[in-house]
Write a protein that holds these residues in place. Structure first.
Motif, PDB file in Angstrom:
ATOM      1  N   MET A 110       0.970  -1.095   0.037  1.00  0.00           N
ATOM      2  CA  MET A 110       0.071   0.072  -0.218  1.00  0.00           C
ATOM      3  C   MET A 110       0.788   1.358  -0.037  1.00  0.00           C
ATOM      4  O   MET A 110       0.290   2.346  -0.719  1.00  0.00           O
ATOM      5  CB  MET A 110      -1.183   0.051   1.163  1.00  0.00           C
ATOM      6  N   SER A 111       1.874   1.183   0.843  1.00  0.00           N
ATOM      7  CA  SER A 111       2.900   2.688   0.833  1.00  0.00           C
ATOM      8  C   SER A 111       3.742   2.648  -0.346  1.00  0.00           C
ATOM      9  O   SER A 111       4.286   3.488  -0.447  1.00  0.00           O
ATOM     10  CB  SER A 111       3.477   2.507   2.092  1.00  0.00           C
ATOM     11  N   ILE A 112       3.958   1.534  -1.152  1.00  0.00           N
ATOM     12  CA  ILE A 112       4.602   1.596  -2.260  1.00  0.00           C
ATOM     13  C   ILE A 112       3.944   2.061  -3.478  1.00  0.00           C
ATOM     14  O   ILE A 112       4.551   2.643  -4.289  1.00  0.00           O
ATOM     15  CB  ILE A 112       5.204   0.042  -2.653  1.00  0.00           C
ATOM     16  N   LEU A 118       6.332   5.182  -2.653  1.00  0.00           N
ATOM     17  CA  LEU A 118       7.717   5.164  -2.846  1.00  0.00           C
ATOM     18  C   LEU A 118       8.127   4.932  -4.410  1.00  0.00           C
ATOM     19  O   LEU A 118       8.871   5.709  -5.006  1.00  0.00           O
ATOM     20  CB  LEU A 118       8.217   3.918  -2.279  1.00  0.00           C
ATOM     21  N   LEU A 119       7.012   4.236  -4.975  1.00  0.00           N
ATOM     22  CA  LEU A 119       7.265   4.062  -6.430  1.00  0.00           C
ATOM     23  C   LEU A 119       7.079   5.214  -7.243  1.00  0.00           C
ATOM     24  O   LEU A 119       7.825   5.633  -8.211  1.00  0.00           O
ATOM     25  CB  LEU A 119       6.196   3.108  -6.929  1.00  0.00           C
ATOM     26  N   GLN A 124       9.344   9.975  -9.979  1.00  0.00           N
ATOM     27  CA  GLN A 124       9.695  11.182 -10.116  1.00  0.00           C
ATOM     28  C   GLN A 124      11.091  11.667 -10.423  1.00  0.00           C
ATOM     29  O   GLN A 124      11.551  12.619 -11.319  1.00  0.00           O
ATOM     30  CB  GLN A 124       9.020  12.014  -9.281  1.00  0.00           C
ATOM     31  N   LYS A 125      12.079  10.979  -9.657  1.00  0.00           N
ATOM     32  CA  LYS A 125      13.248  11.291  -9.553  1.00  0.00           C
ATOM     33  C   LYS A 125      14.141  10.960 -10.583  1.00  0.00           C
ATOM     34  O   LYS A 125      14.754  11.564 -11.144  1.00  0.00           O
ATOM     35  CB  LYS A 125      13.871  10.308  -8.336  1.00  0.00           C
ATOM     36  N   ILE A 126      13.772   9.736 -11.333  1.00  0.00           N
ATOM     37  CA  ILE A 126      14.404   9.392 -12.700  1.00  0.00           C
ATOM     38  C   ILE A 126      13.522  10.178 -13.844  1.00  0.00           C
ATOM     39  O   ILE A 126      13.994   9.623 -14.725  1.00  0.00           O
ATOM     40  CB  ILE A 126      14.402   7.644 -12.624  1.00  0.00           C
ATOM     41  N   GLY A 127      12.732  10.994 -13.555  1.00  0.00           N
ATOM     42  CA  GLY A 127      12.163  11.506 -14.651  1.00  0.00           C
ATOM     43  C   GLY A 127      10.995  10.974 -15.413  1.00  0.00           C
ATOM     44  O   GLY A 127      10.651  11.487 -16.422  1.00  0.00           O
ATOM     45  N   PHE A 143       1.480   8.500 -11.164  1.00  0.00           N
ATOM     46  CA  PHE A 143       0.547   7.571 -11.639  1.00  0.00           C
ATOM     47  C   PHE A 143      -0.190   7.021 -10.786  1.00  0.00           C
ATOM     48  O   PHE A 143       0.233   6.632  -9.619  1.00  0.00           O
ATOM     49  CB  PHE A 143       1.448   6.212 -12.315  1.00  0.00           C
ATOM     50  N   ARG A 144      -1.507   6.848 -11.127  1.00  0.00           N
ATOM     51  CA  ARG A 144      -2.513   6.394 -10.252  1.00  0.00           C
ATOM     52  C   ARG A 144      -2.318   4.643 -10.024  1.00  0.00           C
ATOM     53  O   ARG A 144      -2.773   4.216 -11.202  1.00  0.00           O
ATOM     54  CB  ARG A 144      -3.814   6.663 -10.741  1.00  0.00           C
ATOM     55  N   MET A 145      -2.170   4.082  -9.034  1.00  0.00           N
ATOM     56  CA  MET A 145      -1.715   2.670  -8.975  1.00  0.00           C
ATOM     57  C   MET A 145      -2.477   2.026  -8.147  1.00  0.00           C
ATOM     58  O   MET A 145      -2.739   0.922  -8.030  1.00  0.00           O
ATOM     59  CB  MET A 145      -0.121   2.320  -8.800  1.00  0.00           C
ATOM     60  N   MET A 146      -2.597   2.790  -7.017  1.00  0.00           N
ATOM     61  CA  MET A 146      -3.358   2.168  -5.860  1.00  0.00           C
ATOM     62  C   MET A 146      -4.874   2.036  -6.307  1.00  0.00           C
ATOM     63  O   MET A 146      -5.275   2.773  -7.100  1.00  0.00           O
ATOM     64  CB  MET A 146      -3.365   2.964  -4.482  1.00  0.00           C
TER      65      MET A 146
END
Lengths: 284, 287
Positions: A110-112, A118-119, A124-127, A143-146
């Motif tokens: 859930m938190s990933i 985190l994902l 975002q970090k890797i653009g 990105f909406r994943m949950m």
């Protein structure tokens, strides 16, 4: 002598009659009775209103099973090619996550997968998100994943993948190597050895893996609630609601459970037709 | 070429293991987080561990989980071993239908097992209630409890129900591998069947019993669904507590308890594996 020993099983036979057979009879009785008593088939008719849930459950469970097979078969096959030390450690590593309750592991996902999880932070970090925006001309922050069906499938694959790997691996590792050598000697190339020797012989393991992933996937309710956010209701959620949730209707719940049992019986019959290897396969 | 494919294989396997372990490692890392978020790192702290030991609800559910798993494992291992021996001694025609029934809790979806046991316990307690009322009215010397509720007892029974089949399934093959003449020989030499059991059968099937017990314990610890339907409202396992929390907000103490449990299991498994490896090496040297 042997007859004396068989008496050892008598207490367990009584136990099974009480705690395995009697509860199932209860389910059957409830499934065919109306709330105010008396025989009825209405519970099964009412299931028609939940066709969406049925199809969704089957769709997601089939996808999850296929993904597990596509990952699990190669892993089992590659593992069996490694040395005994590697195999032992790999087996332990595959079993190990199961010692952590599956709700804990699902909760971690859930938190990933969260919108600011985190994902998405990583993307975002890797653009990746910026790249996506520039390609598709959109302006998304994440990105909406949950709370998607994808997340539910991911949760199933994650939790049940070991159930696919273990039976396949245990069949492949016991394959008689001389059969493979014989096939080679008779001129089969690697692909043909795999297709005509290894694959057919590992079929019992594959079938038991499929059953062991499909059955819990189609009936899950915690995973779909946690990762699907309650919007992607599955058969398990439906049953749970009838017993402990808002829509209290144990008769309907029992009827759906009965359908689920029939699915399991069908799976078992199919598996039994493919020979004796199954019993060991189930047990690693 | 050969080298290349095996490197690719290794990479594929490594990716699968990353997939399996990433969530667990994240859980462990964030158990040391100073902040209360599971996604933003705010520095190292042991605060959640101290809070964990003061959280009565979580500690109580950990205790329930461990207690029910241990008791169920012990009960299922003993019962399952005896049952497996009994099945082994039966004629095929009798054994096969019984084995099918034995496989039911293992093959059935957890939720169906949970629901069926839940319905059964409710019906049983209703029946008991009627009986107790009648019995208490009929005489006055002996007062029976009239209202039974689902709780730790039913939870334990449910765990034993789904654990026994795993023990039987791992002891059974070991029995079949055993030389049948051994038992007969022992009896010919004057063993009673009890002695034959203790001195001949038990040492032969010990590995099966151990692995059966391990599987049973794993299944108990990992279970949520069956517990959820059979524990009633009075007792709660760790999984049930977490599930209750996910509806609102999961407190980060959960990360801390997960870490502690995981490290314990890791240590136990490491000890078992090192011992096994050492024994194997010794056995090899003897040969």
């Amino acid at each position: 002598m042997k007859n004396k020993l068989s008496h050892f099983a008598i207490p367990y036979v009584v136990w099974m009659a009480l705690f395995v057979v009697a509860p199932i009879i209860m389910v059957v009785v409830y499934a065919f009775s109306a709330a105010e008593g008396g025989f009825t088939l209405a519970n099964f008719a009412r299931m028609g209103t939940y066709t969406v849930v049925f199809t969704r459950s089957f769709k997601l469970a089939i996808i999850a099973t296929l993904v597990c097979l596509l990952i699990g078969y190669p892993v089992s096959y590659m593992m069996s090619k490694e040395g005994p030390r590697f195999q032992r450690i790999a087996m332990v590593l595959i079993m190990l996550p199961m010692w952590m309750n599956f709700l804990l592991r699902t909760y971690s996902w859930m938190s990933i997968l969260e919108n600011n999880g985190l994902l998405n932070q990583l993307f975002q970090k890797i653009g990746l998100i910026a790249l996506y925006n520039s390609i598709f001309g959109t302006d998304i922050q994440f990105f909406r994943m949950m709370n998607t069906q994808g997340a539910v499938v991911l949760g199933m694959v994650y939790n049940y993948l070991p159930f696919m790997i273990l039976p396949i691996y245990s069949v492949i590792v016991k394959l008689d190597n001389s059969l493979i050598e014989a096939a080679r000697d008779l001129g089969a190339d690697t692909f043909n050895v795999f297709r005509r020797v290894i694959l057919p012989l590992s079929l019992p393991g594959v079938l038991s893996g499929i059953t062991m992933v499909f059955v819990p996937s189609v009936s899950t309710f915690a995973i779909s609630k946690m990762l699907g956010g309650g919007t992607e209701m599955m058969l398990g959620d439906l049953i749970e609601q009838q017993f402990l949730g808002g829509a209290y209707n144990p008769q309907l719940g029992a009827a759906i459970s009965l359908v689920m049992m029939i699915i399991v019986v069908v799976c078992m019959v199919v598996m039994n037709r493919f020979g004796e290897g199954e019993e060991q396969a189930v047990m690693l | 070429m050969k080298k290349n494919t095996s490197l690719l294989n290794r990479i594929f396997m490594a990716l699968v293991f990353v997939f399996l372990y990433a969530p667990i490692i994240l859980l462990i890392i964030f158990s040391f987080n100073a902040g209360s978020s599971n996604t933003v790192w705010k520095g190292f702290s042991l605060a959640w561990y101290t809070k964990l030991f003061h959280n009565r609800i979580i500690m109580q559910s950990v205790y329930t989980t461990l207690l029910v798993s241990l008791l169920a494992t012990v009960a299922a291992t003993v019962a399952g071993t005896f049952a497996a021996i009994g099945f082994y001694a039966m004629r095929r025609r009798v054994r096969e239908p019984l084995m099918t029934v034995n496989n039911i809790p293992m093959m059935n979806a957890d939720i169906v097992t949970g629901v069926s046991l839940c319905l059964f316990f409710v019906a049983l307690f209703n029946g008991w209630h009627n009986f107790a009322v009648w019995f208490n009215n009929a005489q006055r010397t002996f007062i029976l409890v009239e209202n039974l509720h689902m709780g730790f007892g039913t939870l334990l029974i449910a765990h034993i129900v789904f654990n026994i089949p795993y023990v039987i399934l791992s002891v059974g093959p070991k029995l079949r591998q055993m030389d049948k003449n051994l038992v007969d020989a022992a009896m010919d030499l004057g063993c009673t069947w009890m002695q034959a059991f203790w001195k001949v059968i038990l040492p032969e099937i010990k590995p099966g019993i151990v692995s059966g017990a391990l599987t049973a314990f794993t299944m108990s610890i990992d279970d949520f669904v069956i517990s959820y339907f059979t524990a009633g409202s009075s007792s709660s396992t760790l999984a049930m507590t977490i599930y209750g929390m996910t509806k609102k907000r999961v407190s980060p103490e959960i990360n801390a308890i997960s870490t502690l449990l995981f490290v314990t299991v890791l240590a136990l498994l490491a000890i078992v594996n090192i011992r096994e490896a050492r024994q194997e090496r010794r056995a090899l040297q003897r040969v």
